[in-house]
Design a protein around this motif. Structure first.
Motif, mmCIF file in Angstrom:
data_model
loop_
_atom_site.group_PDB
_atom_site.id
_atom_site.type_symbol
_atom_site.label_atom_id
_atom_site.label_comp_id
_atom_site.label_asym_id
_atom_site.label_seq_id
_atom_site.Cartn_x
_atom_site.Cartn_y
_atom_site.Cartn_z
ATOM 1 N N ILE A 108 1.273 3.416 -6.693
ATOM 2 C CA ILE A 108 -0.039 3.066 -6.978
ATOM 3 C C ILE A 108 -1.124 4.530 -6.111
ATOM 4 C CG2 ILE A 108 -0.883 0.475 -6.905
ATOM 5 C CD1 ILE A 108 -1.284 0.913 -3.596
ATOM 6 N N SER A 109 -0.269 4.897 -5.693
ATOM 7 C CA SER A 109 -1.206 7.021 -5.564
ATOM 8 C C SER A 109 -0.858 7.886 -6.396
ATOM 9 C CB SER A 109 -0.027 7.334 -4.304
ATOM 10 O OG SER A 109 -0.095 6.389 -2.900
ATOM 11 N N PHE A 134 -0.010 9.997 1.388
ATOM 12 C CA PHE A 134 0.656 9.794 -0.493
ATOM 13 C C PHE A 134 1.133 8.486 -0.136
ATOM 14 C CE2 PHE A 134 3.661 9.890 -4.135
ATOM 15 C CZ PHE A 134 2.850 10.291 -5.170
ATOM 16 N N VAL A 135 1.624 8.261 1.170
ATOM 17 C CA VAL A 135 1.709 6.150 1.030
ATOM 18 C C VAL A 135 1.280 5.315 1.667
ATOM 19 C CG1 VAL A 135 4.515 7.249 1.874
ATOM 20 C CG2 VAL A 135 2.403 7.559 3.776
ATOM 21 N N GLY A 136 -0.587 6.510 1.660
ATOM 22 C CA GLY A 136 -1.506 5.670 1.780
ATOM 23 C C GLY A 136 -2.897 6.054 1.436
ATOM 24 N N MET A 137 -3.507 5.496 0.409
ATOM 25 C CA MET A 137 -4.000 6.841 -0.437
ATOM 26 C C MET A 137 -5.818 5.997 0.213
ATOM 27 S SD MET A 137 -2.730 8.770 -3.282
ATOM 28 C CE MET A 137 -4.476 9.886 -3.083
ATOM 29 N N ALA A 146 7.874 -4.931 2.232
ATOM 30 C CA ALA A 146 6.468 -5.019 2.599
ATOM 31 C C ALA A 146 6.281 -5.002 4.539
ATOM 32 C CB ALA A 146 5.348 -5.864 2.377
ATOM 33 N N SER A 147 7.401 -6.393 5.197
ATOM 34 C CA SER A 147 7.150 -6.216 6.169
ATOM 35 C C SER A 147 9.016 -5.566 7.198
ATOM 36 C CB SER A 147 7.875 -7.584 6.442
ATOM 37 O OG SER A 147 6.835 -8.101 5.624
ATOM 38 N N ARG A 149 0.913 -1.178 0.234
ATOM 39 C CA ARG A 149 -0.019 -0.235 0.131
ATOM 40 C C ARG A 149 0.488 1.700 0.201
ATOM 41 N NH1 ARG A 149 -2.938 -0.413 4.854
ATOM 42 N NH2 ARG A 149 -1.328 1.044 6.300
ATOM 43 N N PHE A 150 1.941 0.863 0.915
ATOM 44 C CA PHE A 150 2.818 2.522 0.512
ATOM 45 C C PHE A 150 3.991 3.010 0.007
ATOM 46 C CE2 PHE A 150 4.092 -0.365 4.623
ATOM 47 C CZ PHE A 150 4.787 -1.075 3.959
#
Length: 405
Positions: free
Chosen positions: A161-162, A203-206, A272-273, A156-157
């Motif tokens: 994708i943002s 921006f790191v999670g929209m 991600a982790s 997600r971050f």
């Protein structure tokens, strides 16, 4: 070059997936033997990206003025950049729009990327990072259709994708159709982690999705449209050119680094982790040759593993520059199949000043305050994961209508 792409693979088929389409396709094929085979292995088992599926989209671009969102990851199986390929096919590219890290993918994370001109093609480059995340109407003037070709990694971050969100929004507002050349998600089988809460949108999670969303970028775009997440609930006229001979259970080895600090498949798998450490006082190896494969800090217990970050490609001023950090080397651990919290929890429990462990960025990365609170109050990983179950189940049910593979 054409002969390479015109080989008839055993299961090749051509289909355009548009926003009105919700069908799924499954292709049986072999497994990639090892990360060392990279793009050649992907090609051997027949995986073709949307960019490789050029017989489907070239006719849609002929005699049109094109804007393209891409970077060094936008390549075909013969390693040719999508911009060079389209120019070779006499497609009239007007402008290149570049996300975080720039068109050639050389900028540090978070580094301000300025507009410019590509030294090879002399095409103008518009930066989509910094103050201009969303193309302005004047930057889109004269463009008939936008093409989007970026390699996402399923987190997600990860800001591609943002950038996708803002491109879709700008295209919708300016009545410009968007064509996405889809690419496999190297973490495509994983849907895991907390769902982002709207109060922590950045921006790191929209979007209200798990930390690992398990979708290709084409599927993700369909979801943005379908869930009406664009400003004022506008809808982008969207066409997704699918990958061929790919299903989400297949391994996919990235043929090129998606960004400067994801140098190999191990880093992509652990990203991600370990990226959650970026919201703490722990280094994830920026300034070493094992970015996102190690972690450590001067405040963790002295151990038999340490590293000293130094300026390098992708990290001009790394955290703890020149200071010895103690932690763990994860570069040889078995591939993880979920969001792993054990390293984060261990680091918190063993750091010498817990009050300085987390910083405000952690909440943005996690998309919720709950994760930090759970770790600080001593919740086990099992208990934390249990708190995600309801949200993950609802998300998995929601996305079924957007899945292509």
């Amino acid at each position: 070059m054409n002969s390479l792409f015109e080989i008839s693979f055993r299961f090749i088929f051509l289909i355009i997936i548009s926003t009105s389409c919700s069908g799924r396709k499954t292709v049986k094929t072999g497994n990639i033997k090892s990360d060392l085979e990279k793009a050649d292995a992907n090609l051997k088992i027949g995986i073709q990206t949307g960019a490789d599926n050029y017989g489907t989209y070239l006719s849609l671009l002929k005699n049109k003025k094109i804007g393209i969102v891409t970077n060094q990851t936008g390549i075909l199986s013969n390693k040719m950049n999508i911009v060079d390929f389209l120019l070779l096919k006499n497609i009239a590219i007007q402008k290149i729009f570049a996300p975080e890290h720039g068109f050639r993918g050389t900028a540090d994370a978070g580094e301000h990327v300025v507009d410019g001109r590509d030294s090879k093609t002399r095409l103008p480059i518009i930066s989509l990072y910094g103050d201009n995340k969303k193309p302005k109407p004047e930057q889109l003037a004269g463009i008939d259709i936008m093409v989007f070709d970026l390699q996402d990694v399923g987190a997600r971050f990860y800001t591609y994708i943002s950038s996708l969100h803002y491109i879709m929004e700008a295209c919708a507002e300016n009545k410009i159709p968007l064509l996405i050349l889809d690419r496999p998600n190297p973490n495509g089988t994983f849907v895991d982690g907390p769902i982002l809460e709207s109060a922590f949108t950045s921006f790191v999670g929209m979007h209200p999705v798990p930390l690992l969303h398990g979708m290709t970028i084409g599927e993700y775009a369909k979801m943005i449209n379908g869930q009406k997440w664009l400003k004022n609930k506008v809808s982008c006229k969207l066409t997704v050119i699918p990958c061929l001979n790919y299903n989400r259970k297949m391994s996919y080895s990235l043929p090129i680094k998606p960004s400067p600090n994801l140098p190999n498949d191990q880093a992509v798998n652990l990203y991600a982790s370990l990226c959650l450490f970026e919201g703490t006082n722990v280094s994830v190896g920026r300034g070493t040759e094992k970015q996102f494969q190690i972690y450590g800090s001067p405040y963790l217990p002295i151990s038999n593993f340490s590293f000293i970050p130094k300026p390098n490609f992708g990290a001009q001023n790394p955290v703890y520059n020149g200071i010895e950090c103690y932690g763990e080397d994860l570069s040889a651990v078995t591939k993880v199949n979920r969001l792993e919290l054990k390293w984060l929890i261990k680091a918190y429990q063993t750091t010498n000043d817990k009050s300085k462990f987390f910083n405000p960025f952690f909440t943005k990365l996690a998309g919720t305050k709950k994760l930090q609170q759970q770790i600080e109050t001593g919740k086990s990983e099992t208990e934390i994961r249990e708190s995600w179950k309801k949200g993950l189940l609802e998300f998995k049910q929601m996305i079924t209508k957007y899945l292509i593979y």
